[in-house]
Write a protein that holds these residues in place. Structure first.
Motif, mmCIF file in Angstrom:
data_model
loop_
_atom_site.group_PDB
_atom_site.id
_atom_site.type_symbol
_atom_site.label_atom_id
_atom_site.label_comp_id
_atom_site.label_asym_id
_atom_site.label_seq_id
_atom_site.Cartn_x
_atom_site.Cartn_y
_atom_site.Cartn_z
ATOM 1 N N ALA A 1 48.769 50.104 48.986
ATOM 2 C CA ALA A 1 48.775 49.065 47.954
ATOM 3 C C ALA A 1 48.895 47.641 48.498
ATOM 4 C CB ALA A 1 49.922 49.324 46.980
ATOM 5 N N ARG A 2 49.259 47.497 49.743
ATOM 6 C CA ARG A 2 49.538 46.159 50.281
ATOM 7 C C ARG A 2 48.427 45.148 50.013
ATOM 8 N NH1 ARG A 2 50.993 44.118 56.373
ATOM 9 N NH2 ARG A 2 51.359 41.980 55.727
ATOM 10 N N TYR A 3 47.184 45.547 50.161
ATOM 11 C CA TYR A 3 46.069 44.613 49.989
ATOM 12 C C TYR A 3 45.235 44.910 48.746
ATOM 13 C CZ TYR A 3 47.309 43.707 54.837
ATOM 14 O OH TYR A 3 47.991 43.406 55.986
ATOM 15 N N GLN A 4 45.708 45.790 47.892
ATOM 16 C CA GLN A 4 44.956 46.182 46.701
ATOM 17 C C GLN A 4 45.375 45.358 45.495
ATOM 18 O OE1 GLN A 4 42.475 48.407 46.645
ATOM 19 N NE2 GLN A 4 42.740 48.923 48.785
ATOM 20 N N GLY A 5 44.419 45.018 44.660
ATOM 21 C CA GLY A 5 44.717 44.271 43.443
ATOM 22 C C GLY A 5 45.373 45.126 42.373
ATOM 23 N N TRP A 6 45.126 46.441 42.403
ATOM 24 C CA TRP A 6 45.707 47.328 41.391
ATOM 25 C C TRP A 6 46.586 48.369 42.063
ATOM 26 C CZ3 TRP A 6 44.694 52.688 40.307
ATOM 27 C CH2 TRP A 6 45.341 53.146 39.150
ATOM 28 N N GLY B 1 32.259 41.054 50.646
ATOM 29 C CA GLY B 1 33.585 41.650 50.722
ATOM 30 C C GLY B 1 34.608 40.546 50.857
ATOM 31 N N SER B 2 35.651 40.606 50.070
ATOM 32 C CA SER B 2 36.743 39.640 50.095
ATOM 33 C C SER B 2 37.962 40.359 50.667
ATOM 34 C CB SER B 2 37.014 39.159 48.668
ATOM 35 O OG SER B 2 38.184 38.395 48.610
ATOM 36 N N VAL B 3 38.480 39.869 51.809
ATOM 37 C CA VAL B 3 39.504 40.600 52.544
ATOM 38 C C VAL B 3 40.630 39.672 52.989
ATOM 39 C CG1 VAL B 3 39.898 42.116 54.534
ATOM 40 C CG2 VAL B 3 37.652 42.050 53.481
ATOM 41 N N ASP B 4 41.851 40.138 52.844
ATOM 42 C CA ASP B 4 42.990 39.447 53.438
ATOM 43 C C ASP B 4 42.830 39.576 54.960
ATOM 44 O OD1 ASP B 4 45.651 39.084 54.649
ATOM 45 O OD2 ASP B 4 46.444 39.207 52.610
ATOM 46 N N PRO B 5 42.891 38.487 55.719
ATOM 47 C CA PRO B 5 42.662 38.578 57.158
ATOM 48 C C PRO B 5 43.663 39.458 57.907
ATOM 49 C CG PRO B 5 43.423 36.384 56.574
ATOM 50 C CD PRO B 5 43.171 37.115 55.290
ATOM 51 N N ARG B 6 44.785 39.788 57.270
ATOM 52 C CA ARG B 6 45.739 40.699 57.907
ATOM 53 C C ARG B 6 45.319 42.163 57.760
ATOM 54 N NH1 ARG B 6 50.753 38.462 54.584
ATOM 55 N NH2 ARG B 6 49.117 38.731 53.038
ATOM 56 N N ALA C 1 44.137 30.839 49.654
ATOM 57 C CA ALA C 1 43.156 30.787 48.572
ATOM 58 C C ALA C 1 43.677 31.258 47.225
ATOM 59 C CB ALA C 1 41.933 31.619 48.959
ATOM 60 N N TYR C 2 44.628 32.180 47.245
ATOM 61 C CA TYR C 2 45.167 32.655 45.969
ATOM 62 C C TYR C 2 46.592 33.161 46.135
ATOM 63 C CZ TYR C 2 43.599 37.267 47.616
ATOM 64 O OH TYR C 2 43.392 38.399 48.355
ATOM 65 N N PHE C 3 47.304 33.169 45.012
ATOM 66 C CA PHE C 3 48.701 33.603 44.985
ATOM 67 C C PHE C 3 48.709 35.085 44.660
ATOM 68 C CE2 PHE C 3 53.127 33.640 43.387
ATOM 69 C CZ PHE C 3 53.726 32.965 44.448
ATOM 70 N N PHE C 4 49.250 35.912 45.556
ATOM 71 C CA PHE C 4 49.188 37.357 45.421
ATOM 72 C C PHE C 4 50.524 37.965 45.807
ATOM 73 C CE2 PHE C 4 47.910 41.565 47.235
ATOM 74 C CZ PHE C 4 47.395 42.133 46.078
ATOM 75 N N ARG C 5 51.142 38.645 44.858
ATOM 76 C CA ARG C 5 52.418 39.323 45.087
ATOM 77 C C ARG C 5 53.470 38.413 45.721
ATOM 78 N NH1 ARG C 5 49.859 45.030 46.571
ATOM 79 N NH2 ARG C 5 49.123 45.471 44.482
ATOM 80 N N GLY C 6 53.601 37.239 45.155
ATOM 81 C CA GLY C 6 54.668 36.340 45.545
ATOM 82 C C GLY C 6 54.401 35.443 46.737
ATOM 83 N N GLU C 7 53.162 35.414 47.228
ATOM 84 C CA GLU C 7 52.860 34.540 48.372
ATOM 85 C C GLU C 7 51.428 34.028 48.301
ATOM 86 O OE1 GLU C 7 52.637 36.443 52.276
ATOM 87 O OE2 GLU C 7 52.130 38.341 51.326
#
Length: 187
Positions: free
Chosen positions: A36-41, A134-139, A161-167
């Motif tokens: 789930a770390r990099y998943q939107g859902w 593809g849109s990917v978190d570089p980590r 670029a965007y606020f995701f799960r508190g960061e």
């Protein structure tokens, strides 16, 4: 040719729609912190996974401007290994996008590449799209390695670029054109 609700098969995999019996398995891996770390859902419980499957079952696979989810299954046993999302854009001039999730115990075996190769062939050769992104978190180094192994090229790196799960997180954009896919000798 328009995308259909058909079952796709590869050497080792069967890609088809999620069914109600998949809810426990879907929740088990999609609720896992590593997945789930990099998943939107991320489903909060098995009931939410079941609702997601129900919503997907009522959505035509090729509905414009929607995400359609395919189960990734072991071809011989039917075991749920993961899922692959397809974002069908509002029109064919816009890029098609994919997202993939695998159970942690099924990673590193080439399943993601096998599934993605199949849908990329369809997207470019049968469905008539000319571009995929593809849109990917570089980590997310595993997803980046997958995209690069398939022939995607890095086009942009958007900082915070965007606020995701508190960061605030970066977003790296990868893309590929149909002609690039067809010219790739090895997949």
């Amino acid at each position: 040719m328009e995308p259909q609700d058909t079952t796709l098969t590869t050497t080792r995999l069967r890609l088809d729609r999620l069914v109600p019996a998949d809810a426990p398995g879907l929740f088990a891996y999609r609720g896992d912190d590593a997945v789930a770390r990099y998943q939107g859902w991320r489903p909060v419980d098995e009931a939410e996974a079941a609702r997601f499957i129900d919503e997907q079952s009522r959505l035509a696979f090729h509905t414009p401007d929607s995400w359609a989810q395919l189960a990734i299954r072991d071809r011989s046993t039917g075991e749920l290994l993961g899922d692959l999302g397809v974002h069908f854009p509002a029109d064919k001039q816009s890029p098609i996008e994919f997202g993939i999730s695998l159970r942690p115990d099924r990673r590193g075996k080439g399943y993601a590449r096998e599934a993605m190769s199949t849908v990329l062939d369809l997207a470019f050769n049968e469905w008539g799209y000319r571009r995929t992104v593809g849109s990917v978190d570089p980590r997310n180094v595993a997803s980046i390695a997958l995209l690069e192994s398939l022939g995607y090229r890095r086009e942009a790196h958007h900082v915070e670029a965007y606020f995701f799960r508190g960061e605030w997180v970066d977003d790296v954009i990868y893309a590929m054109l149909d002609r690039e896919w067809r010219s790739t000798a090895t997949r």
